[in-house]
Design a protein around this motif. Structure first.
Motif, PDB file in Angstrom:
ATOM      1  N   THR A   1       0.862  -1.377  -0.059  1.00 55.95           N
ATOM      2  CA  THR A   1      -0.049   0.108  -0.159  1.00 55.95           C
ATOM      3  C   THR A   1       0.784   1.111   0.021  1.00 55.95           C
ATOM      4  O   THR A   1       1.109   1.817  -0.986  1.00 55.95           O
ATOM      5  CB  THR A   1      -0.994   0.054   1.295  1.00 55.95           C
ATOM      6  OG1 THR A   1      -0.272  -0.023   2.512  1.00 55.95           O
ATOM      7  CG2 THR A   1      -1.825  -1.133   1.289  1.00 55.95           C
ATOM      8  N   TYR A   2       1.255   1.656   1.146  1.00 54.02           N
ATOM      9  CA  TYR A   2       1.823   2.849   1.236  1.00 54.02           C
ATOM     10  C   TYR A   2       3.302   3.027   0.404  1.00 54.02           C
ATOM     11  O   TYR A   2       3.619   3.896  -0.141  1.00 54.02           O
ATOM     12  CB  TYR A   2       2.467   3.241   2.992  1.00 54.02           C
ATOM     13  CG  TYR A   2       1.057   3.530   3.728  1.00 54.02           C
ATOM     14  CD1 TYR A   2       0.476   4.981   3.677  1.00 54.02           C
ATOM     15  CD2 TYR A   2       0.450   2.661   4.393  1.00 54.02           C
ATOM     16  CE1 TYR A   2      -0.498   5.132   4.318  1.00 54.02           C
ATOM     17  CE2 TYR A   2      -0.624   3.048   5.115  1.00 54.02           C
ATOM     18  CZ  TYR A   2      -1.032   4.346   5.128  1.00 54.02           C
ATOM     19  OH  TYR A   2      -2.261   4.540   5.973  1.00 54.02           O
ATOM     20  N   ALA A   3       4.118   1.985   0.588  1.00 52.70           N
ATOM     21  CA  ALA A   3       5.444   1.834  -0.015  1.00 52.70           C
ATOM     22  C   ALA A   3       5.108   1.689  -1.687  1.00 52.70           C
ATOM     23  O   ALA A   3       5.923   2.604  -2.363  1.00 52.70           O
ATOM     24  CB  ALA A   3       6.213   0.625   0.386  1.00 52.70           C
ATOM     25  N   GLN A   4       4.508   1.123  -2.023  1.00 51.46           N
ATOM     26  CA  GLN A   4       4.118   0.643  -3.611  1.00 51.46           C
ATOM     27  C   GLN A   4       3.810   2.056  -4.157  1.00 51.46           C
ATOM     28  O   GLN A   4       4.104   2.531  -5.117  1.00 51.46           O
ATOM     29  CB  GLN A   4       3.232  -0.471  -3.632  1.00 51.46           C
ATOM     30  CG  GLN A   4       3.230  -0.852  -5.244  1.00 51.46           C
ATOM     31  CD  GLN A   4       4.611  -1.276  -6.050  1.00 51.46           C
ATOM     32  OE1 GLN A   4       4.807  -2.557  -5.495  1.00 51.46           O
ATOM     33  NE2 GLN A   4       5.226  -0.475  -6.778  1.00 51.46           N
TER      34      GLN A   4
ATOM     35  N   ASN B   1       6.768  15.815   4.141  1.00 48.48           N
ATOM     36  CA  ASN B   1       6.045  15.476   5.198  1.00 48.48           C
ATOM     37  C   ASN B   1       6.587  14.329   6.052  1.00 48.48           C
ATOM     38  O   ASN B   1       7.565  13.898   5.412  1.00 48.48           O
ATOM     39  CB  ASN B   1       4.717  15.471   4.673  1.00 48.48           C
ATOM     40  CG  ASN B   1       4.425  14.237   3.688  1.00 48.48           C
ATOM     41  OD1 ASN B   1       4.904  13.370   3.743  1.00 48.48           O
ATOM     42  ND2 ASN B   1       3.591  14.531   2.634  1.00 48.48           N
ATOM     43  N   ALA B   2       5.858  13.772   7.021  1.00 50.46           N
ATOM     44  CA  ALA B   2       6.477  12.840   7.801  1.00 50.46           C
ATOM     45  C   ALA B   2       6.574  11.592   7.197  1.00 50.46           C
ATOM     46  O   ALA B   2       7.282  10.853   7.195  1.00 50.46           O
ATOM     47  CB  ALA B   2       5.419  12.710   9.064  1.00 50.46           C
ATOM     48  N   PHE B   3       5.568  11.347   6.274  1.00 53.43           N
ATOM     49  CA  PHE B   3       5.444  10.119   5.559  1.00 53.43           C
ATOM     50  C   PHE B   3       6.618  10.024   4.527  1.00 53.43           C
ATOM     51  O   PHE B   3       7.386   9.041   4.438  1.00 53.43           O
ATOM     52  CB  PHE B   3       4.207   9.919   4.783  1.00 53.43           C
ATOM     53  CG  PHE B   3       4.161   8.693   3.758  1.00 53.43           C
ATOM     54  CD1 PHE B   3       4.180   7.495   4.283  1.00 53.43           C
ATOM     55  CD2 PHE B   3       3.895   9.110   2.507  1.00 53.43           C
ATOM     56  CE1 PHE B   3       4.304   6.424   3.430  1.00 53.43           C
ATOM     57  CE2 PHE B   3       4.259   7.697   1.677  1.00 53.43           C
ATOM     58  CZ  PHE B   3       3.850   6.471   1.897  1.00 53.43           C
ATOM     59  N   CYS B   4       6.706  10.932   3.734  1.00 55.64           N
ATOM     60  CA  CYS B   4       8.235  11.096   2.991  1.00 55.64           C
ATOM     61  C   CYS B   4       9.455  11.082   3.587  1.00 55.64           C
ATOM     62  O   CYS B   4      10.240  10.346   3.111  1.00 55.64           O
ATOM     63  CB  CYS B   4       8.134  12.505   2.152  1.00 55.64           C
ATOM     64  SG  CYS B   4       6.900  12.839   1.062  1.00 55.64           S
ATOM     65  N   ILE B   5       9.442  11.560   4.985  1.00 56.18           N
ATOM     66  CA  ILE B   5      10.717  11.174   5.597  1.00 56.18           C
ATOM     67  C   ILE B   5      10.882   9.872   6.030  1.00 56.18           C
ATOM     68  O   ILE B   5      12.120   9.456   5.634  1.00 56.18           O
ATOM     69  CB  ILE B   5      10.766  11.923   7.004  1.00 56.18           C
ATOM     70  CG1 ILE B   5      10.653  13.561   6.740  1.00 56.18           C
ATOM     71  CG2 ILE B   5      11.808  11.581   7.821  1.00 56.18           C
ATOM     72  CD1 ILE B   5      10.550  14.573   7.863  1.00 56.18           C
TER      73      ILE B   5
ATOM     74  N   SER C   1       4.344   6.673  -7.407  1.00 55.15           N
ATOM     75  CA  SER C   1       4.127   7.919  -7.445  1.00 55.15           C
ATOM     76  C   SER C   1       5.413   9.011  -7.944  1.00 55.15           C
ATOM     77  O   SER C   1       5.447  10.043  -8.689  1.00 55.15           O
ATOM     78  CB  SER C   1       3.283   8.734  -6.243  1.00 55.15           C
ATOM     79  OG  SER C   1       2.125   8.001  -6.029  1.00 55.15           O
ATOM     80  N   THR C   2       6.329   8.567  -7.160  1.00 55.59           N
ATOM     81  CA  THR C   2       7.790   9.372  -7.224  1.00 55.59           C
ATOM     82  C   THR C   2       8.378   8.649  -8.423  1.00 55.59           C
ATOM     83  O   THR C   2       9.621   9.209  -8.941  1.00 55.59           O
ATOM     84  CB  THR C   2       8.455   8.967  -6.242  1.00 55.59           C
ATOM     85  OG1 THR C   2       8.796   7.694  -5.755  1.00 55.59           O
ATOM     86  CG2 THR C   2       8.015   9.918  -4.900  1.00 55.59           C
ATOM     87  N   LYS C   3       7.759   7.419  -9.020  1.00 57.52           N
ATOM     88  CA  LYS C   3       8.553   6.771 -10.081  1.00 57.52           C
ATOM     89  C   LYS C   3      10.056   6.550  -9.819  1.00 57.52           C
ATOM     90  O   LYS C   3      11.096   6.854 -10.811  1.00 57.52           O
ATOM     91  CB  LYS C   3       8.391   7.899 -11.626  1.00 57.52           C
ATOM     92  CG  LYS C   3       7.259   8.049 -12.032  1.00 57.52           C
ATOM     93  CD  LYS C   3       7.161   9.186 -13.384  1.00 57.52           C
ATOM     94  CE  LYS C   3       5.981   8.931 -13.892  1.00 57.52           C
ATOM     95  NZ  LYS C   3       4.723   9.524 -12.893  1.00 57.52           N
ATOM     96  N   ASP C   4      10.269   6.175  -8.607  1.00 58.61           N
ATOM     97  CA  ASP C   4      11.637   5.807  -8.282  1.00 58.61           C
ATOM     98  C   ASP C   4      11.864   4.110  -8.741  1.00 58.61           C
ATOM     99  O   ASP C   4      11.381   3.262  -7.996  1.00 58.61           O
ATOM    100  CB  ASP C   4      11.778   5.857  -6.781  1.00 58.61           C
ATOM    101  CG  ASP C   4      12.896   5.473  -6.253  1.00 58.61           C
ATOM    102  OD1 ASP C   4      13.775   4.911  -6.769  1.00 58.61           O
ATOM    103  OD2 ASP C   4      13.141   5.713  -4.978  1.00 58.61           O
ATOM    104  N   HIS C   5      12.759   4.088  -9.788  1.00 57.11           N
ATOM    105  CA  HIS C   5      12.997   2.768 -10.299  1.00 57.11           C
ATOM    106  C   HIS C   5      14.421   2.299  -9.715  1.00 57.11           C
ATOM    107  O   HIS C   5      14.698   1.294 -10.353  1.00 57.11           O
ATOM    108  CB  HIS C   5      12.816   2.876 -11.740  1.00 57.11           C
ATOM    109  CG  HIS C   5      11.580   3.381 -12.378  1.00 57.11           C
ATOM    110  ND1 HIS C   5      10.439   2.708 -12.014  1.00 57.11           N
ATOM    111  CD2 HIS C   5      11.337   4.384 -13.125  1.00 57.11           C
ATOM    112  CE1 HIS C   5       9.435   3.213 -12.818  1.00 57.11           C
ATOM    113  NE2 HIS C   5      10.034   4.275 -13.212  1.00 57.11           N
ATOM    114  N   SER C   6      14.821   2.880  -8.620  1.00 56.27           N
ATOM    115  CA  SER C   6      16.294   2.519  -8.232  1.00 56.27           C
ATOM    116  C   SER C   6      16.300   1.160  -7.589  1.00 56.27           C
ATOM    117  O   SER C   6      15.034   0.649  -7.216  1.00 56.27           O
ATOM    118  CB  SER C   6      16.719   3.773  -7.043  1.00 56.27           C
ATOM    119  OG  SER C   6      15.987   3.304  -5.861  1.00 56.27           O
ATOM    120  N   SER C   7      17.372   0.486  -7.667  1.00 55.26           N
ATOM    121  CA  SER C   7      17.525  -0.683  -7.047  1.00 55.26           C
ATOM    122  C   SER C   7      17.211  -0.788  -5.410  1.00 55.26           C
ATOM    123  O   SER C   7      16.767  -1.737  -4.811  1.00 55.26           O
ATOM    124  CB  SER C   7      18.820  -1.457  -7.072  1.00 55.26           C
ATOM    125  OG  SER C   7      19.773  -0.453  -6.339  1.00 55.26           O
TER     126      SER C   7
END
Length: 207
Positions: free
Chosen positions: A72-75, A156-160, A80-86
């Motif tokens: 949920t949250y992580a996925q 925000n806190a979640f992004c941290i 949303s951030t399009k983070d395709h990093s390893s």
């Protein structure tokens, strides 16, 4: 109590600009109110700001149900951030099999040590763990193990919490390991202004 948990949940949803179709992709409905409430151990700590309480909330939420947090949250954050990093992908992989852990309880001394470090680094504009031995000296009679996370940057806190979990460019995933460590039982958190990066968040752990 239930209102507080609902507000925290809606805060996370709004912060990522979820669409009305979010439940079809990310199964947020699987979160039980009892899990959300158990993660909210800082709700009655008057000395903490709402952002600091929310950092503890999301830190605990990934502990109480790592697999569901990943789905949920992580996925959603990673999509949303399009983070395709390893680093991001390794987080999702680890959360699938990580065992559930008890939520961290707030400790007043850990809150003081985290606030001291956040204030010092913020005013100096530094990025370090300088003085960590002195900070541990203040809590070693209470805890046999100790750890520290630092996050530098606005958000925000979640992004941290997500930045700490992804642990970009940190080969040993030390921040992630602290959050998911089974020997830690308590936490202190502080967010302060940082002259270079805008904000610094410090988490001190004890167990």
């Amino acid at each position: 109590m239930k209102t507080r948990v609902i507000l925290l949940f809606l805060f996370a949803v709004a912060s990522l600009s979820f669409t009305k179709h979010v439940k079809k992709t990310y199964p947020f409905e699987k979160w039980r109110s009892s899990q959300l409430d158990s993660a909210n151990t800082a709700k009655n700590i008057k000395s903490l700001s709402d952002d600091e309480k929310n950092v503890i909330f999301f830190t605990n939420l990934v502990r109480v149900n790592p697999k569901l947090f990943g789905e949920t949250y992580a996925q959603n954050y990673i999509d949303s951030t399009k983070d395709h990093s390893s680093f991001a992908q390794s987080l999702l992989t680890e959360l699938k099999t990580k065992k559930a852990l008890p939520p961290l309880q707030v400790d007043s001394v850990l809150c003081v040590t985290s606030a001291d470090h956040a204030t010092k680094t913020g005013k100096a504009g530094t990025v370090n763990h300088d003085g960590q031995e002195e900070r541990y000296d203040k809590v070693k009679k209470r805890f046999g193990s100790w750890g520290e996370n630092c996050d530098f940057g606005k958000g925000n806190a979640f992004c941290i919490v997500m930045r700490l979990l992804i642990d970009q460019d940190n080969a040993d995933f030390g921040h992630r390991e602290n959050i998911l460590a089974d020997d830690f039982t308590h936490i202190g958190t502080a967010i302060r202004p940082h002259k270079i990066y805008g904000l610094v968040c410090v988490q001190d752990f004890g167990g």
